[in-house]
Design an enzyme around this catalytic site. Structure first.
Site, PDB file in Angstrom:
ATOM      1  N   THR A   1      -0.572   5.916   2.738  1.00  0.00           N
ATOM      2  CA  THR A   1      -1.986   5.253   3.267  1.00  0.00           C
ATOM      3  C   THR A   1      -1.935   4.274   4.245  1.00  0.00           C
ATOM      4  OG1 THR A   1      -2.692   4.990   0.916  1.00  0.00           O
ATOM      5  CG2 THR A   1      -3.673   3.464   2.329  1.00  0.00           C
TER       6      THR A   1
ATOM      7  N   ILE B   1       0.771  -1.180  -0.024  1.00  0.00           N
ATOM      8  CA  ILE B   1      -0.095   0.077   0.195  1.00  0.00           C
ATOM      9  C   ILE B   1       1.031   1.296  -0.028  1.00  0.00           C
ATOM     10  CG2 ILE B   1      -2.109  -1.063   0.981  1.00  0.00           C
ATOM     11  CD1 ILE B   1      -0.993  -0.289   3.746  1.00  0.00           C
ATOM     12  N   ASP B   2       0.452   2.373  -0.610  1.00  0.00           N
ATOM     13  CA  ASP B   2       1.352   3.389  -0.658  1.00  0.00           C
ATOM     14  C   ASP B   2       1.735   3.865   0.872  1.00  0.00           C
ATOM     15  OD1 ASP B   2       0.403   3.512  -3.175  1.00  0.00           O
ATOM     16  OD2 ASP B   2      -1.071   5.109  -2.825  1.00  0.00           O
ATOM     17  N   LYS B   3       2.765   4.710   0.458  1.00  0.00           N
ATOM     18  CA  LYS B   3       3.418   5.376   1.879  1.00  0.00           C
ATOM     19  C   LYS B   3       2.559   5.919   2.827  1.00  0.00           C
ATOM     20  CE  LYS B   3       6.570   9.120   3.014  1.00  0.00           C
ATOM     21  NZ  LYS B   3       7.243  10.386   2.446  1.00  0.00           N
TER      22      LYS B   3
ATOM     23  N   ARG C   1      -7.107   6.299  -5.396  1.00  0.00           N
ATOM     24  CA  ARG C   1      -6.985   7.722  -5.633  1.00  0.00           C
ATOM     25  C   ARG C   1      -7.044   8.169  -7.241  1.00  0.00           C
ATOM     26  NH1 ARG C   1      -0.845   7.910  -3.325  1.00  0.00           N
ATOM     27  NH2 ARG C   1      -0.916  10.409  -3.503  1.00  0.00           N
TER      28      ARG C   1
END
Length: 354
Positions: free
Chosen positions: A165, A161-163, A264
């Site tokens: 998030t 998962i994104d940094k 997003r």
């Protein structure tokens, strides 16, 4: 399977190619040079070059002579213009074990489920060579073979998962678990639900967003939806309204595919960027009034939640050895909870049509 599974990490692969991990050289063969093999010529001209690196570059089509790729046995001629791209030594990407605390919500001999905080990068890459989840795993599981490979940037990782998030991730502790969990993500049998705070009021309380996602041609740091059907990769997100809070909405998003930045990008495409998502325009006042007090309120919310408002809340999969259905749920990160509470208070104290 391999091509699609690697899409989970497609952003990192492109970052590697743009991060200074390669050596670039341009050479011109002297007028008096005898005809010799190009690998021998390059070894004698470039101190850091080895025959194996040159062979790898040639096999990859990364040795060009006068604009055309050549093999390592090509014989140079006077006046030839040579361009070569070779891997840098990977010593700067050696994984350093770091004592970074992990919020482990479940663990057994095959896997761990963690609640990743916002701000923690999952694995090393351009600009983030230390302080990542992988560095933490290398510390906590240094006695496990899977985490004891110095140059493996993704030991145990089957998704990410994104940094910025927050939320749930599963990490394999054995090669068997990694293989079986990876297959579940590839076959889209895992259950992944996110909660997001987005700008605006949704026209429909639930729906499906379907649109190919790929890197923007204008800005390689972000992704976009391609409607021509020829570019990007197939992506599907299902969403459902949880709560409308004045000028923002709390939504549940369920992933059918797992493209980089998928929620997003899709929510922006729908016209409702995530609250304070800098990359996708959500860090501005997009809905509401023009009153200065309102703008100040929004800016205060941005300070409380200095990231996109996205949390990986639910994660489900089949245990790789027992076959048991595993389902985990997590509380929203505190910064998201605090901002949602502020919006509820703000709206309750004034008329929506103000």
């Amino acid at each position: 399977m391999q091509e699609d599974f690697e899409d989970i990490f497609d952003e990192q692969e492109e970052e590697d190619q743009e991060s200074g991990l390669f050596e670039h050289y341009n050479l011109v063969v002297d007028a008096g040079q005898s005809q010799v093999r190009i690998d021998k010529f390059i070894v004698n001209r470039i101190d850091s070059a080895s025959r194996s690196k040159i062979q790898a570059a040639a096999d990859g089509g990364n040795i060009l002579v006068n604009g055309k790729s050549v093999k390592s046995n090509y014989k140079v001629k006077p006046g030839d213009e040579i361009s070569i791209v070779m891997d840098f030594p990977r010593r700067e990407l050696k994984i350093i074990a770091e004592d970074i605390p992990l919020d482990i919500v479940y663990e057994d001999d095959q896997l761990i489920v963690i609640n990743k905080p916002a701000g923690l990068v999952v694995h090393p890459g351009h600009g983030h060579y230390t302080g990542t989840l992988v560095n933490a795993l290398a510390w906590h599981y240094k006695d496990l073979p899977l985490f004891n490979v110095a140059n493996d940037l993704r030991p145990g990782l089957v998704h990410r998962i994104d940094k910025d998030t927050s939320g749930l991730m599963v990490v394999a502790k054995t090669e068997l678990a990694k293989t079986k969990l990876s297959l579940q993500f590839f076959e889209k049998t895992t259950k992944r639900q996110y909660v997001a705070l987005v700008w605006g009021r949704l026209k429909e309380p639930e729906g499906t967003i379907e649109g190919n996602i790929g890197r923007s041609v204008k800005d390689r740091q972000v992704f976009t939806v391609f409607t021509d059907g020829e570019h990007g990769k197939h992506a599907v997100t299902h969403y459902k309204l949880i709560e409308e809070i004045g000028y923002v909405s709390l939504v549940q998003c369920q992933l059918e595919t797992g493209r980089t930045h998928q929620i997003r990008v899709h929510m922006k495409y729908l016209g409702h960027p995530l609250f304070n998502d800098e990359n996708y325009g959500g860090n501005k006042v997009l809905w509401g009034t023009t009153f200065s007090k309102y703008k100040q309120f929004v800016n205060n919310c941005f300070k409380i939640l200095p990231r996109q408002a996205l949390h990986a809340k639910t994660l489900g999969f089949v245990h790789p050895t027992t076959g048991e259905e595993m389902l985990f749920d997590s509380e929203m990160a505190q910064d998201m909870q605090d901002v949602i509470a502020k919006w509820r208070e703000y709206i309750s104290n004034r008329e929506i049509g103000e």
